[in-house]
Design a protein around this motif. Structure first.
Motif, PDB file in Angstrom:
ATOM      1  N   THR A   1       0.861  -1.201   0.000  1.00  0.00           N
ATOM      2  CA  THR A   1       0.000   0.000   0.000  1.00  0.00           C
ATOM      3  C   THR A   1       0.894   1.248   0.000  1.00  0.00           C
ATOM      4  N   VAL A   2       1.478   1.574   1.129  1.00  0.00           N
ATOM      5  CA  VAL A   2       2.264   2.804   1.272  1.00  0.00           C
ATOM      6  C   VAL A   2       3.378   2.904   0.227  1.00  0.00           C
ATOM      7  N   GLU A   3       4.062   1.804  -0.031  1.00  0.00           N
ATOM      8  CA  GLU A   3       5.190   1.869  -0.969  1.00  0.00           C
ATOM      9  C   GLU A   3       4.794   1.612  -2.426  1.00  0.00           C
ATOM     10  N   PHE A   4       3.949   0.622  -2.667  1.00  0.00           N
ATOM     11  CA  PHE A   4       3.690   0.220  -4.057  1.00  0.00           C
ATOM     12  C   PHE A   4       2.210   0.141  -4.415  1.00  0.00           C
TER      13      PHE A   4
ATOM     14  N   VAL B   1      -4.600  -3.066  -5.861  1.00  0.00           N
ATOM     15  CA  VAL B   1      -5.324  -1.861  -6.253  1.00  0.00           C
ATOM     16  C   VAL B   1      -6.444  -1.563  -5.250  1.00  0.00           C
ATOM     17  N   ILE B   2      -6.385  -0.395  -4.618  1.00  0.00           N
ATOM     18  CA  ILE B   2      -7.471  -0.021  -3.696  1.00  0.00           C
ATOM     19  C   ILE B   2      -8.547   0.756  -4.454  1.00  0.00           C
ATOM     20  N   ASP B   3      -9.766   0.785  -3.859  1.00  0.00           N
ATOM     21  CA  ASP B   3     -10.871   1.554  -4.453  1.00  0.00           C
ATOM     22  C   ASP B   3     -10.796   3.019  -4.056  1.00  0.00           C
ATOM     23  N   SER B   4     -10.429   3.236  -2.794  1.00  0.00           N
ATOM     24  CA  SER B   4     -10.352   4.601  -2.272  1.00  0.00           C
ATOM     25  C   SER B   4      -9.555   4.542  -0.978  1.00  0.00           C
ATOM     26  N   TYR B   5      -9.089   5.708  -0.527  1.00  0.00           N
ATOM     27  CA  TYR B   5      -8.351   5.747   0.741  1.00  0.00           C
ATOM     28  C   TYR B   5      -9.302   5.478   1.911  1.00  0.00           C
ATOM     29  N   GLU B   6     -10.550   5.897   1.755  1.00  0.00           N
ATOM     30  CA  GLU B   6     -11.550   5.627   2.800  1.00  0.00           C
ATOM     31  C   GLU B   6     -11.745   4.124   2.960  1.00  0.00           C
TER      32      GLU B   6
END
Ligand code: PHE
Ligand code: FE
Length: 287
Positions: free
Chosen positions: A171-174, A232-237
């Motif tokens: 997440t934070v890095e890649f 792959v995330i959808d959103s930071y929330e």
């Protein structure tokens, strides 16, 4: 050697922070920052997420040269309460977690040599500040980073730190995000590398699969080359909901402490955006 050798050799304080000694950077060191900044601006505007690009703008990281941590922190603190502190390099887990839990981002104060523009193993000031700090200006991501630090302190002694490290890595890095403008980068390890910024978004080689906390924490990762899989995330929330608001206790019970999946694995249960060809990794990679 350079002034950075002198700085890095100072004995660390209990929290490993050291003075940045901004005045000691040479013209060549400031120039290294400027060259990298310019290279990235050629590739990031269409590939990095708006959260990153907005953070970069809000913090005015393009004044020319390596930013002064004190002045930068005063700006960042007004936005999200985070500050940047100087450390000689990588710090022990519990020190790192404690900084994050208290909204302090530990940044290396040295900068890479001119022949290391594309690749460096130890995080330098360019990776740490250009890569990480813009996202800390985003209120939701700022909360995620604090939560990660607190989660790390809680995980000490569970035997699952490797799994938690994978979460940070992917997440934070890649990390990639499926934004309204399409697939975009938010991970610091990608945005601070001109070559991987292009590879992660444009190349047919890597897998791109939807974020799933447990699946991700069971997955090994590459530290010596471009990633074979991006989550792959959808959103930071959504990321915050699935981490801060989820008790990892039961998950740690299920995990063995090691990894169950190799970096290129695709499972039947994965939601796949791209099934990568893996051609780059299969021919040995290395840029
Ligand atoms: N909620 C997690 C726990 O129960 C902590 C955590 C938050 C971990 C955010 C990582 C990121 O330990
Ligand atoms: Fe980093």
């Amino acid at each position: 050697m350079t002034a950075s050798y002198h700085r890095a050799s100072q004995p660390p304080s209990a929290d490993y922070t050291i003075p940045q000694d901004w005045e000691d950077y040479t013209a060549q060191e400031h120039n290294t920052w400027n060259i990298l900044y310019r290279r990235l601006m050629e590739v990031l505007p269409k590939r990095a997420d708006t959260a990153f690009l907005e953070g970069l703008k809000a913090l005015d990281l393009n004044k020319g040269g390596i930013p002064h941590f004190g002045r930068l922190s005063d700006e960042l603190e007004k936005l999200t309460g985070w500050r940047v502190v100087a450390v000689p390099g990588l710090v022990p887990d519990e020190v790192f977690f404690d900084h994050l839990a208290n909204r302090r981002f530990p940044a290396g104060n040295f900068i890479r040599q001119p022949d290391q523009l594309n690749y460096i193993q130890e995080p330098d000031v360019f990776h740490d500040v250009f890569g990480h700090v813009p996202m800390l200006a985003n209120p939701v991501f700022a909360d995620y980073m604090e939560a990660y630090g607190k989660g790390g302190l809680r995980a000490l002694g569970t035997g699952c730190l490797k799994n938690l490290a994978a979460l940070y890595w992917y997440t934070v890095e890649f990390g990639l995000i499926n934004s309204s403008e399409g697939m975009r980068i938010y991970g610091a390890g990608i945005v601070s590398s001109p070559a991987e910024s292009v590879f992660s978004i444009d190349a047919p080689d890597p897998n791109r699969i939807a974020y799933d906390t447990e699946r991700l924490m069971r997955t090994d990762y590459r530290i010596d080359d471009f990633q074979q899989t991006y989550f792959v995330i959808d959103s930071y929330e959504d990321l915050l909901e699935k981490t801060l608001n989820t008790d990892f206790g039961p998950l740690y019970e299920r995990l063995s402490g090691g990894f169950d999946y190799t970096p290129e694995t695709i499972l039947e249960t994965d939601k796949v955006f791209t099934q990568g060809t893996q051609a780059y990794a299969n021919k040995g990679g290395r840029f």
